[in-house]
Design a protein around this motif. Structure first.
Motif, PDB file in Angstrom:
ATOM      1  N   MET A   1       0.471  -1.096  -0.043  1.00  0.00           N
ATOM      2  CA  MET A   1       0.017   0.330   0.185  1.00  0.00           C
ATOM      3  C   MET A   1       1.093   1.400   0.043  1.00  0.00           C
ATOM      4  O   MET A   1       2.677   1.510   0.779  1.00  0.00           O
ATOM      5  N   LEU A   8      -3.770   7.464   1.528  1.00  0.00           N
ATOM      6  CA  LEU A   8      -4.774   5.755   1.491  1.00  0.00           C
ATOM      7  C   LEU A   8      -5.885   6.549   2.798  1.00  0.00           C
ATOM      8  O   LEU A   8      -6.788   5.594   1.708  1.00  0.00           O
ATOM      9  N   ALA A  11      -8.210   6.732  -0.088  1.00  0.00           N
ATOM     10  CA  ALA A  11      -8.192   5.299  -1.542  1.00  0.00           C
ATOM     11  C   ALA A  11     -10.064   4.865  -0.534  1.00  0.00           C
ATOM     12  O   ALA A  11     -10.220   3.735  -0.871  1.00  0.00           O
ATOM     13  N   SER A  12      -9.699   4.449   0.594  1.00  0.00           N
ATOM     14  CA  SER A  12     -10.265   4.219   1.277  1.00  0.00           C
ATOM     15  C   SER A  12     -12.026   4.485   1.657  1.00  0.00           C
ATOM     16  O   SER A  12     -12.934   3.539   2.085  1.00  0.00           O
ATOM     17  N   LEU A  32      -8.752   3.438   9.477  1.00  0.00           N
ATOM     18  CA  LEU A  32      -7.707   3.545   9.257  1.00  0.00           C
ATOM     19  C   LEU A  32      -5.878   2.933   9.702  1.00  0.00           C
ATOM     20  O   LEU A  32      -5.167   2.158   9.154  1.00  0.00           O
ATOM     21  N   GLN A  90     -12.790  -0.299   4.973  1.00  0.00           N
ATOM     22  CA  GLN A  90     -11.325   0.185   4.706  1.00  0.00           C
ATOM     23  C   GLN A  90     -10.342  -0.768   4.034  1.00  0.00           C
ATOM     24  O   GLN A  90      -9.747  -0.681   3.612  1.00  0.00           O
ATOM     25  N   ARG A  93     -11.274  -2.488   0.896  1.00  0.00           N
ATOM     26  CA  ARG A  93     -10.830  -1.722  -0.302  1.00  0.00           C
ATOM     27  C   ARG A  93      -9.805  -1.272  -0.643  1.00  0.00           C
ATOM     28  O   ARG A  93      -9.878  -1.121  -2.050  1.00  0.00           O
ATOM     29  N   LEU A  94      -8.453  -1.193   0.106  1.00  0.00           N
ATOM     30  CA  LEU A  94      -7.274  -0.921   0.175  1.00  0.00           C
ATOM     31  C   LEU A  94      -6.296  -2.334  -0.061  1.00  0.00           C
ATOM     32  O   LEU A  94      -5.883  -1.902  -1.506  1.00  0.00           O
ATOM     33  N   THR A  95      -6.619  -3.333   0.313  1.00  0.00           N
ATOM     34  CA  THR A  95      -6.466  -4.491  -0.248  1.00  0.00           C
ATOM     35  C   THR A  95      -6.740  -5.528  -1.553  1.00  0.00           C
ATOM     36  O   THR A  95      -5.868  -6.272  -1.699  1.00  0.00           O
TER      37      THR A  95
END
Length: 318
Positions: A1, A8, A11-12, A32, A90, A93-95
């Motif tokens: 990430m 971040l 993006a989350s 986050l 979150q 969505r990020l991973t």
């Protein structure tokens, strides 16, 4: 990430349109921070959701006491449950660890929290006097909380979630939303093996019916969706014709979808329990929250009817 926290955080988000002010400036940043920590520890988002369920249940237990200190523990535990709920989404969505089971588990967790809170309020008030009347609440508090929870809260949350997904679909396309249909889930259910898949059967049966209930309550949108699917050139082409007009009408309604999710409910619950008037919370659900839900529903259905006319006019003029 990526390393930049602000990048971040952005993006989350599901989208700027569908994020509430309190979440953007309070819940999401804390979520986050937890997400980054738990990702390093290799913890799956679904595990965090399960943790949130137990935290929410513990919060509900604390609210059945009239003691102020224990109620403050309830506030703290429910806030922690909400941080975990924010964290799992979150992190997913990020991973890229988004799953349908995770989405349903996320919705189920909130249902469990508030079920426990409603039960706690009922237990707390059964032997307490009704304000202004010479009688105790008795079974009437159970009736009040059942109306608030089953007939109002659950239906409001379901509709708000559906409208958010519709908005995300027009904003980001199919990949950016979770706009699932009853027909698709039913097909998945039918395709499951007859034996050895008990829990998948339970899961898809319930999720299919959840989607069906959303579709039955939004007839104007279903007609619009049908017209988009039949649009010359395909559904995405039809969406493109009305996208900006639809989003312009839908954005103001996102305020109501946000108010009908967690934060406002939680704040009213916290205050009513802390001032030892917990009956205010279910009454607030039945009155204020229900009025907002009815208004949101009517406005959204009217918007969909207008977009259907716009789409039909465009088709005829080609």
């Amino acid at each position: 990430m990526r390393n930049n926290f602000k990048e971040l955080l952005q993006a989350s988000f599901k989208s700027n349109d569908t994020e509430e002010w309190l979440d953007v400036h309070f819940t999401r940043p804390i979520g986050l921070a937890f997400a980054l920590l738990w990702d390093k520890l290799g913890i799956h988002p679904n595990v965090i959701t399960i943790v949130s369920i137990f935290l929410g249940m513990a919060a509900g237990w604390m609210f059945h006491y009239s003691d102020l200190a224990l109620n403050l523990w309830g506030v703290f535990l429910l806030m922690m449950a909400n941080f975990c709920d924010s964290t799992d989404g979150q992190m997913a969505r990020l991973t890229g660890k988004k799953t349908l089971i995770g989405r349903m588990l996320d919705g189920f967790s909130g249902d469990v929290w508030f079920f426990c809170i409603y039960v706690a309020i009922c237990v707390r008030l059964m032997d307490e006097p009704v304000p202004g009347l010479d009688m105790n609440w008795g079974m009437w508090i159970w009736v009040l909380c059942m109306v608030a929870g089953v007939l109002c809260h659950s239906r409001q949350s379901s509709l708000a979630d559906y409208y958010r997904q519709i908005h995300l679909y027009f904003l980001k396309g199919k990949e950016g939303s979770e706009l699932d249909s009853y027909a698709d889930q039913q097909q998945t259910l039918i395709a499951l093996p007859k034996r050895g898949a008990f829990w998948p059967h339970v899961f898809y049966f319930n999720y299919a019916n959840y989607c069906k209930s959303q579709e039955q309550r939004t007839p104007a949108f279903q007609k619009l969706l049908e017209a988009l699917r039949a649009f010359p050139g395909g559904q995405e082409m039809g969406v493109g014709v009305i996208r900006e007009a639809f989003l312009a009408g839908s954005r103001p309604l996102m305020t109501y979808t946000n108010l009908l999710t967690f934060n406002l409910r939680a704040i009213v619950c916290y205050v009513s329990c802390l001032i030892n008037l917990p009956w205010i919370y279910p009454l607030f659900e039945i009155t204020v929250m229900q009025v907002m839900a009815i208004y949101m529903h009517r406005k959204h259905e009217r918007l969909c009817s207008m977009m259907l006319e716009k789409l039909e006019t465009h088709t005829k003029s080609r």
